[in-house]
Design a protein around this motif. Structure first.
Motif, short mmCIF file in Angstrom:
data_model
loop_
_atom_site.label_atom_id
_atom_site.label_comp_id
_atom_site.label_asym_id
_atom_site.label_seq_id
_atom_site.Cartn_x
_atom_site.Cartn_y
_atom_site.Cartn_z
N GLY A 9 0.80 -1.06 0.05
CA GLY A 9 -0.21 0.14 -0.13
C GLY A 9 0.83 1.15 -0.20
N PHE A 10 2.13 1.28 0.19
CA PHE A 10 2.85 2.36 0.06
C PHE A 10 2.62 3.06 -1.39
N PRO A 11 2.73 4.42 -1.54
CA PRO A 11 2.45 5.06 -2.98
C PRO A 11 3.62 4.94 -3.76
N VAL A 12 3.44 4.59 -4.98
CA VAL A 12 4.50 4.54 -5.88
C VAL A 12 4.92 5.91 -6.60
N ILE A 13 6.02 6.63 -6.50
CA ILE A 13 6.07 7.97 -6.74
C ILE A 13 7.08 8.05 -7.84
N PRO A 14 6.70 8.08 -9.10
CA PRO A 14 7.59 8.16 -10.13
C PRO A 14 8.43 9.61 -10.27
N GLN A 15 9.54 9.39 -10.82
CA GLN A 15 10.40 10.66 -11.02
C GLN A 15 9.73 11.59 -11.75
N SER A 16 8.82 11.50 -12.64
CA SER A 16 8.15 12.42 -13.36
C SER A 16 7.02 13.26 -12.66
N PHE A 17 6.48 12.60 -11.58
CA PHE A 17 5.74 13.36 -10.73
C PHE A 17 6.41 14.50 -10.17
N TRP A 18 7.64 14.54 -9.59
CA TRP A 18 8.37 15.51 -9.06
C TRP A 18 8.87 16.55 -9.95
N ASP A 19 9.11 15.89 -11.26
CA ASP A 19 9.71 16.88 -12.29
C ASP A 19 8.55 17.96 -12.63
N GLU A 20 7.24 17.32 -12.67
CA GLU A 20 6.18 18.10 -13.35
C GLU A 20 5.73 18.98 -11.92
N ALA A 21 5.71 18.51 -10.69
CA ALA A 21 5.56 19.28 -9.52
C ALA A 21 6.21 20.44 -9.45
N PHE A 22 7.71 20.30 -9.65
CA PHE A 22 8.44 21.49 -9.54
C PHE A 22 8.18 22.48 -10.85
N GLU A 23 7.81 21.87 -11.72
CA GLU A 23 7.50 22.82 -12.99
C GLU A 23 6.09 23.47 -12.29
N ALA A 24 5.25 22.69 -12.20
CA ALA A 24 3.92 23.54 -11.80
C ALA A 24 3.82 24.66 -10.78
N THR A 25 4.82 24.39 -9.83
CA THR A 25 4.95 25.17 -8.78
C THR A 25 6.10 26.48 -8.68
N ALA A 26 6.69 26.32 -9.91
CA ALA A 26 7.93 27.15 -10.11
C ALA A 26 9.04 26.95 -9.05
N GLU A 27 9.14 25.97 -8.84
CA GLU A 27 10.41 25.29 -7.93
C GLU A 27 9.88 25.72 -6.49
N CYS A 28 8.62 25.35 -6.22
CA CYS A 28 8.01 25.33 -4.77
C CYS A 28 7.76 26.85 -4.36
N THR A 29 7.46 27.63 -5.25
CA THR A 29 7.19 29.28 -4.96
C THR A 29 5.99 29.82 -5.43
N ARG A 30 5.09 28.82 -5.87
CA ARG A 30 3.69 29.37 -6.15
C ARG A 30 2.68 28.15 -6.00
N PRO A 31 1.49 28.49 -5.50
CA PRO A 31 0.68 27.56 -5.22
C PRO A 31 0.18 26.54 -6.37
N ALA A 32 -0.20 25.48 -6.26
CA ALA A 32 -0.85 24.55 -7.33
C ALA A 32 -1.57 23.26 -6.88
N VAL A 33 -2.33 22.75 -7.58
CA VAL A 33 -3.24 21.45 -7.32
C VAL A 33 -2.33 20.45 -8.29
N LEU A 34 -2.02 19.45 -7.68
CA LEU A 34 -1.52 18.41 -8.05
C LEU A 34 -2.13 17.18 -8.16
N LYS A 35 -1.99 16.10 -9.07
CA LYS A 35 -2.74 14.96 -9.10
C LYS A 35 -1.84 14.07 -8.50
N VAL A 36 -2.32 12.97 -7.42
CA VAL A 36 -1.85 11.80 -7.03
C VAL A 36 -1.16 11.00 -8.11
N PRO A 37 0.12 10.88 -7.98
CA PRO A 37 0.62 9.88 -8.83
C PRO A 37 0.47 8.54 -8.65
N ASP A 38 0.14 7.71 -7.58
CA ASP A 38 0.00 6.44 -7.53
C ASP A 38 -1.38 5.72 -8.42
#
Length: 419
Positions: free
Chosen positions: A10-39
């Protein structure tokens, strides 16, 4: 090529692509965003695990209850914690009734001490963040949030951490403003556990300037550090969520203080120090010319080692605060068992003598009297590649200790069995 299957319990599977997209969507964690759960399950945390976490919090009495915007010192709690969504809805109704309230919430900071399984899921999720930005100081804190309300129970506030708000049941609708927005505000600033709170103020004058984000199960709402936020819904709604706060803003002094305090409490540094020699007058080029007493040098070395040990321990837990007990039943692990280390749970072995050492795993430290017997196992786990346990047993008389350690690490979720 055959790809080995790993049991993840039951541990979530977090692909590297999730964090690539998350850092892009949040401008390197400087702006708010809604992300899709990767599992693939669409869930970061299973509802039953979070309800079980809540039950542990309630049974221990380690819970904060807020009714109609006011923290209650002695709330009247329903008799039985909820184990299902239906029971959760009923529990909130009873909580409101027993406390003569309309809106109710019950919460707990540092909640992972109540659930090793949710702690492991948190490590799996935050591992990619830590890989990019380093182990956070003072760490990763998770807050359990359950209730039926329409406005944030503590009012308009900010947090000193980057926050990943994960709805498990119900939704969150958050109004957000950048850190500088209220710089000239006349609202009274009240210190909160993780930030600054304005309390229950009328946010309608600022609504048109707010970024409004709506997230439900299957989504993660990211709030950058120091952004002001306020949950506002059109009416009472039931929700259950975990808020993952990643604190990357600790000062060096606060980070090192626990390690330094531990050294200063050691008996050998409580004895009276010898007087040091008087220095002659004159010009010195650097403080390196000043000879420190042997006792002072011993103290400085001990402080340095203590801080380094603390850093190693934090690294093995990804900075996640809490959790680390058994999450699995014992398995039949033999030399023929195929295993794999988890990148989110590194294991580190430190030599501290001719044959003795310290083993670091999930932030805990254990003494190992014979490290040569287990060194090969630790090296195989560090590669995170599939291997047979027998490959990590150098000599037959080492088998018992290696198998015992592998069993312990498996039960704590630090390593996986591979098909």
């Amino acid at each position: 090529m055959t790809v080995a299957t790993v049991e993840n319990h039951g541990f979530p599977v977090i692909p590297q692509s999730f964090w690539d997209e998350a850092f892009e969507a949040t401008a390197e964690c400087t702006r708010p965003a809604v992300l899709k759960v990767p599992d693939p399950s669409g869930r970061l945390f299973r509802t039953e695990d979070v309800l079980e976490l809540g039950a542990s919090i309630i049974k221990s009495g380690d819970v904060s209850v807020n009714v109609d915007g006011t923290l209650v010192k002695n709330p009247v709690m329903p008799d039985t914690p909820p184990a299902t969504v239906e029971e959760f809805e009923q529990f909130l109704s009873e909580l409101a009734l027993r406390n003569n309230a309309r809106a109710v919430t019950y919460t707990r900071d540092y909640c992972l001490k109540h659930s090793d399984r949710v702690a492991m899921m948190t490590r799996a999720f935050t591992s990619g963040y830590v890989e990019r930005l380093g182990v956070p100081t003072p760490g990763v804190n998770v807050v359990y949030i359950a209730g039926r309300y329409e406005e944030t129970w503590i009012g308009l506030h900010n947090d000193f951490c980057s926050t990943f708000l994960v709805p498990v049941y119900g939704r969150k609708k958050i109004m957000l403003w950048p850190p500088e927005y209220f710089a000239d505000s006349e609202h009274d600033k009240k210190p909160a556990l993780n930030g600054v709170c304005f309390g229950h103020v009328d946010v309608s004058p600022y609504a048109s300037d707010a970024v409004v984000l709506d997230a439900g199960p299957g989504e993660i709402l990211f709030i950058p550090e120091n952004w002001w936020h306020y949950n506002q819904l059109p009416g009472l709604e039931t929700s259950l969520a975990l808020s993952i706060g990643i604190f990357s803003n600790g000062t060096p002094a606060n980070s090192a203080k626990p390690a330094i305090d531990a050294v200063l409490r050691m008996p050998q540094f409580s004895r009276r120090a010898d007087s040091h020699d008087r220095l002659p007058g004159g010009v010195i080029d650097s403080l390196g010319e000043v000879t420190l007493s042997a006792a002072t040098q011993e103290l400085l070395h001990a402080i340095r080692d203590s801080v380094a040990v603390q850093m190693v321990a934090r690294s093995t837990s990804n900075g996640v605060i809490g959790g680390g007990g058994n999450i699995r039943a014992a398995a039949d692990i033999t030399p023929a068992t195929a295993l794999r280390g988890r990148p989110d749970c590194p294991v580190i072995l430190l030599r501290s003598g001719s044959d003795a050492g310290l083993l670091f795993a999930l932030g805990s430290i254990t003494k190992q009297p014979h490290i040569e017997q287990i060194a090969a196992l630790v090296e195989h786990l560090g590669s995170t590649e599939r291997f047979l346990l027998g490959d990590a047993i150098a000599h037959a008389d080492h088998a018992a200790q290696v198998e015992e350690l592998a069993q312990s690490l498996y039960r704590r979720g630090i390593i996986d069995i591979v098909d």
